[in-house]
Design a protein around this motif. Structure first.
Motif, PDB file in Angstrom:
ATOM      1  N   LYS A  80       0.795  -1.009  -0.002  1.00 44.26           N
ATOM      2  CA  LYS A  80       0.299  -0.060   0.053  1.00 44.26           C
ATOM      3  C   LYS A  80       0.742   1.145  -0.077  1.00 44.26           C
ATOM      4  O   LYS A  80       1.758   1.593   0.678  1.00 44.26           O
ATOM      5  N   GLY A  81       0.417   1.968  -1.021  1.00 47.85           N
ATOM      6  CA  GLY A  81       1.121   3.307  -0.889  1.00 47.85           C
ATOM      7  C   GLY A  81       2.322   3.221  -1.916  1.00 47.85           C
ATOM      8  O   GLY A  81       2.750   4.484  -2.509  1.00 47.85           O
ATOM      9  N   PHE A  82       3.019   2.296  -1.885  1.00 45.27           N
ATOM     10  CA  PHE A  82       4.350   2.292  -2.951  1.00 45.27           C
ATOM     11  C   PHE A  82       3.798   2.086  -4.561  1.00 45.27           C
ATOM     12  O   PHE A  82       4.633   2.491  -5.236  1.00 45.27           O
ATOM     13  N   GLY A  83       2.872   1.263  -4.502  1.00 42.46           N
ATOM     14  CA  GLY A  83       2.322   0.923  -5.836  1.00 42.46           C
ATOM     15  C   GLY A  83       1.075   1.967  -6.269  1.00 42.46           C
ATOM     16  O   GLY A  83       0.592   2.732  -5.111  1.00 42.46           O
ATOM     17  N   TYR A  84       0.831   2.389  -7.536  1.00 40.96           N
ATOM     18  CA  TYR A  84      -0.235   3.437  -7.666  1.00 40.96           C
ATOM     19  C   TYR A  84      -1.603   2.836  -7.368  1.00 40.96           C
ATOM     20  O   TYR A  84      -2.005   1.787  -7.938  1.00 40.96           O
ATOM     21  N   ASP A  85      -2.410   3.531  -6.685  1.00 41.66           N
ATOM     22  CA  ASP A  85      -3.768   3.306  -6.472  1.00 41.66           C
ATOM     23  C   ASP A  85      -4.683   4.482  -6.965  1.00 41.66           C
ATOM     24  O   ASP A  85      -4.725   5.700  -6.557  1.00 41.66           O
ATOM     25  N   PRO A  86      -5.357   4.353  -8.289  1.00 36.31           N
ATOM     26  CA  PRO A  86      -6.236   5.115  -8.665  1.00 36.31           C
ATOM     27  C   PRO A  86      -7.273   5.843  -8.032  1.00 36.31           C
ATOM     28  O   PRO A  86      -7.782   6.765  -8.075  1.00 36.31           O
ATOM     29  N   ASN A  87      -7.689   5.010  -6.864  1.00 36.55           N
ATOM     30  CA  ASN A  87      -8.713   5.587  -5.834  1.00 36.55           C
ATOM     31  C   ASN A  87      -7.941   6.656  -4.815  1.00 36.55           C
ATOM     32  O   ASN A  87      -8.845   7.299  -4.329  1.00 36.55           O
ATOM     33  N   ASN A  88      -6.839   6.642  -4.656  1.00 39.05           N
ATOM     34  CA  ASN A  88      -6.053   7.490  -3.665  1.00 39.05           C
ATOM     35  C   ASN A  88      -4.710   7.783  -4.427  1.00 39.05           C
ATOM     36  O   ASN A  88      -3.769   7.464  -3.984  1.00 39.05           O
TER      37      ASN A  88
ATOM     38  N   SER B 183      -0.360   7.567  -2.767  1.00 36.97           N
ATOM     39  CA  SER B 183       0.140   6.043  -3.465  1.00 36.97           C
ATOM     40  C   SER B 183       1.082   6.539  -4.697  1.00 36.97           C
ATOM     41  O   SER B 183       1.339   7.695  -5.169  1.00 36.97           O
ATOM     42  N   GLY B 184       1.695   5.501  -5.254  1.00 35.20           N
ATOM     43  CA  GLY B 184       2.555   5.600  -6.512  1.00 35.20           C
ATOM     44  C   GLY B 184       4.056   6.370  -6.113  1.00 35.20           C
ATOM     45  O   GLY B 184       4.676   6.915  -6.789  1.00 35.20           O
ATOM     46  N   LEU B 185       4.573   5.944  -4.712  1.00 34.03           N
ATOM     47  CA  LEU B 185       5.599   6.469  -4.452  1.00 34.03           C
ATOM     48  C   LEU B 185       6.778   5.854  -5.045  1.00 34.03           C
ATOM     49  O   LEU B 185       7.838   6.627  -5.512  1.00 34.03           O
ATOM     50  N   PHE B 186       6.860   4.629  -5.426  1.00 28.70           N
ATOM     51  CA  PHE B 186       7.826   3.622  -6.193  1.00 28.70           C
ATOM     52  C   PHE B 186       7.448   3.405  -7.502  1.00 28.70           C
ATOM     53  O   PHE B 186       8.246   3.111  -8.515  1.00 28.70           O
ATOM     54  N   PHE B 187       6.061   3.251  -7.794  1.00 29.04           N
ATOM     55  CA  PHE B 187       5.382   2.995  -9.328  1.00 29.04           C
ATOM     56  C   PHE B 187       4.456   3.463  -9.643  1.00 29.04           C
ATOM     57  O   PHE B 187       3.631   4.045  -8.696  1.00 29.04           O
ATOM     58  N   ASP B 188       4.650   4.179 -10.828  1.00 27.73           N
ATOM     59  CA  ASP B 188       3.608   5.169 -11.421  1.00 27.73           C
ATOM     60  C   ASP B 188       2.302   4.389 -11.760  1.00 27.73           C
ATOM     61  O   ASP B 188       2.263   3.076 -11.644  1.00 27.73           O
ATOM     62  N   GLU B 189       1.301   5.176 -12.474  1.00 28.96           N
ATOM     63  CA  GLU B 189       0.201   4.576 -12.958  1.00 28.96           C
ATOM     64  C   GLU B 189       0.429   3.293 -13.991  1.00 28.96           C
ATOM     65  O   GLU B 189      -0.407   2.547 -14.065  1.00 28.96           O
ATOM     66  N   PHE B 190       1.397   3.372 -14.964  1.00 24.99           N
ATOM     67  CA  PHE B 190       1.487   2.618 -15.595  1.00 24.99           C
ATOM     68  C   PHE B 190       2.407   1.443 -15.405  1.00 24.99           C
ATOM     69  O   PHE B 190       2.938   0.699 -16.131  1.00 24.99           O
ATOM     70  N   GLY B 191       2.838   1.400 -14.207  1.00 22.36           N
ATOM     71  CA  GLY B 191       3.751   0.184 -13.839  1.00 22.36           C
ATOM     72  C   GLY B 191       5.076   0.516 -13.582  1.00 22.36           C
ATOM     73  O   GLY B 191       5.965  -0.312 -13.348  1.00 22.36           O
ATOM     74  N   ASN B 192       5.685   1.713 -14.166  1.00 27.33           N
ATOM     75  CA  ASN B 192       6.941   1.955 -14.237  1.00 27.33           C
ATOM     76  C   ASN B 192       7.305   2.566 -13.018  1.00 27.33           C
ATOM     77  O   ASN B 192       6.905   2.962 -12.040  1.00 27.33           O
ATOM     78  N   GLU B 193       8.994   2.191 -12.609  1.00 29.71           N
ATOM     79  CA  GLU B 193       9.611   2.547 -11.267  1.00 29.71           C
ATOM     80  C   GLU B 193       9.718   4.272 -11.715  1.00 29.71           C
ATOM     81  O   GLU B 193       9.880   4.787 -12.805  1.00 29.71           O
ATOM     82  N   THR B 194       9.375   4.930 -10.558  1.00 31.51           N
ATOM     83  CA  THR B 194       9.796   6.351 -10.307  1.00 31.51           C
ATOM     84  C   THR B 194      11.054   6.547 -10.043  1.00 31.51           C
ATOM     85  O   THR B 194      11.890   5.764  -9.492  1.00 31.51           O
ATOM     86  N   GLU B 195      11.450   7.876  -9.995  1.00 28.12           N
ATOM     87  CA  GLU B 195      12.613   8.337  -9.468  1.00 28.12           C
ATOM     88  C   GLU B 195      12.897   7.928  -8.064  1.00 28.12           C
ATOM     89  O   GLU B 195      13.890   7.746  -7.815  1.00 28.12           O
ATOM     90  N   ASN B 196      11.849   7.924  -7.463  1.00 25.08           N
ATOM     91  CA  ASN B 196      11.859   7.480  -5.918  1.00 25.08           C
ATOM     92  C   ASN B 196      12.532   6.319  -5.787  1.00 25.08           C
ATOM     93  O   ASN B 196      13.271   5.938  -5.042  1.00 25.08           O
TER      94      ASN B 196
END
Length: 346
Positions: free
Chosen positions: A193-201, A205-218
């Motif tokens: 929770k929070g590290f992967g992207y959650d469209p409802n929140n 969320s999306g700290l480590f992975f964006d809405e497309f499942g790609n790794e973020t700079e974080n």
């Protein structure tokens, strides 16, 4: 008329036989090609077994070179002393001219230990990442990520104040459960929770992975700043720019001084006030990746090794203690992980 009829029948039979011969020839040719491909396929695995000997020999050579540098430097391995290219230093001739090899050596000592870093530091780093930068960052902003990570790893179902247990993950599509043990790879954070992207929140969320499942700079900064293998003090001279910035509290002049400092050059090390215990240019833990290739066959060997002799290391890192046989052999390093033909850490 009967003669002509017989000739036509014989001609038809001949055409049929010729067609059958062509068909059988085509099938036989196709079968031979598939057989050759199968033989090549199985021969690759046979050659791969032969290449294993080369790979483990290269591992011993790499460890030997590191230990040589360590011995010459008074039982410490200093950053930038020349051990980064062990094959070139060893002067090893090619054992087989048909065999190609390469060794990738990465220091892990410049990273924070993932499982024994103080909670306060983890929360601050999560807060910095969530805020998109440093400056005035509230540690509490990283609390939810820390709680979710802790809940993912513990065996109970007692949900922390801002964490998540099975009841939360069962509502996902598809549903799943917490691991109940320490994370084994960075990719596993995608499930937490929070590290992967959650469209409802989206904001939380999306700290480590964006809405497309790609790794973020974080996620990239986290990978370069935390280690599954290294324990103890951080070699600040090998730290990533992100971690170095955190340790130096974003003081650019101080960061530059650290980056330009070289062990043994006589310069005084800059004064740093940090809660993170660090060393100045001492390397202990390494990731070694060896690739041996012969024709189409290849063999990969991944190893994590350390020179550190800390009694609590195995317990803290959830690793097996060193076997008595290895102690008798007096192998200079402790092998923390060893993988063949697969990634050590995803």
């Amino acid at each position: 008329m009967k003669t002509m009829s017989k000739v036509k029948k014989r001609g038809a039979i001949l055409v049929f036989v010729l067609g059958l011969v062509v068909l059988l020839g085509t099938l036989c040719l196709r079968l031979m090609k598939e057989t050759v491909q199968e033989l090549r396929h199985f021969s690759q695995f046979h050659k791969r077994d032969d290449l294993r000997l080369h790979a483990y020999s290269l591992l011993d050579i790499t460890v030997g070179v590191l230990n040589e540098f360590r011995t010459l430097d008074g039982n410490v391995l200093k950053t930038g002393s020349g051990w980064e290219n062990p094959i070139a230093w060893s002067g090893l001739p090619t054992l087989d001219p048909k065999v190609e090899w390469s060794v990738s050596l990465k220091g892990e000592s410049g990273k924070l230990p993932l499982f024994s870093t103080e909670p306060k530091i983890l929360k601050e780093i999560f807060a910095i990442m969530h805020a998109g930068g440093r400056g005035l960052v509230n540690e509490d902003e990283g609390q939810s990520f820390y709680d979710a990570w802790m809940d993912w790893q513990d065996e109970d179902q007692n949900e922390r104040e801002e964490g998540a247990e099975d009841a939360y993950y069962e509502s996902m599509n598809p549903p799943y459960y917490t691991a109940g043990k320490k994370v084994k790879s960075f990719k596993e954070f995608r499930m937490i929770k929070g590290f992967g992207y959650d469209p409802n929140n989206p904001y939380e969320s999306g700290l480590f992975f964006d809405e497309f499942g790609n790794e973020t700079e974080n996620m990239r900064n986290f990978r370069s700043s935390f280690s599954f293998y290294h324990e103890g003090k951080v070699n600040i001279c090998e730290s990533s720019p992100f971690l170095l910035g955190y340790i130096c509290d974003d003081d650019e002049s101080l960061m530059q001084e650290v980056s330009e400092w070289t062990p043994g050059d006589g310069q005084n090390f800059p004064a740093i006030d940090s809660t993170i215990p660090f060393t100045k240019g001492i390397s202990e833990t390494f990731l070694i990746e060896i690739l041996v290739r012969k024709g189409r066959a290849k063999f990969k060997l991944h190893a994590a090794v350390t020179f550190a002799k800390e009694p609590n290391q195995s317990k803290a890192n959830n690793l097996k203690t060193r076997k008595k046989r290895n102690e008798q052999l007096k192998y200079p390093v402790s092998v923390l992980r060893l993988r063949e033909n697969e990634n050590l850490i995803d």
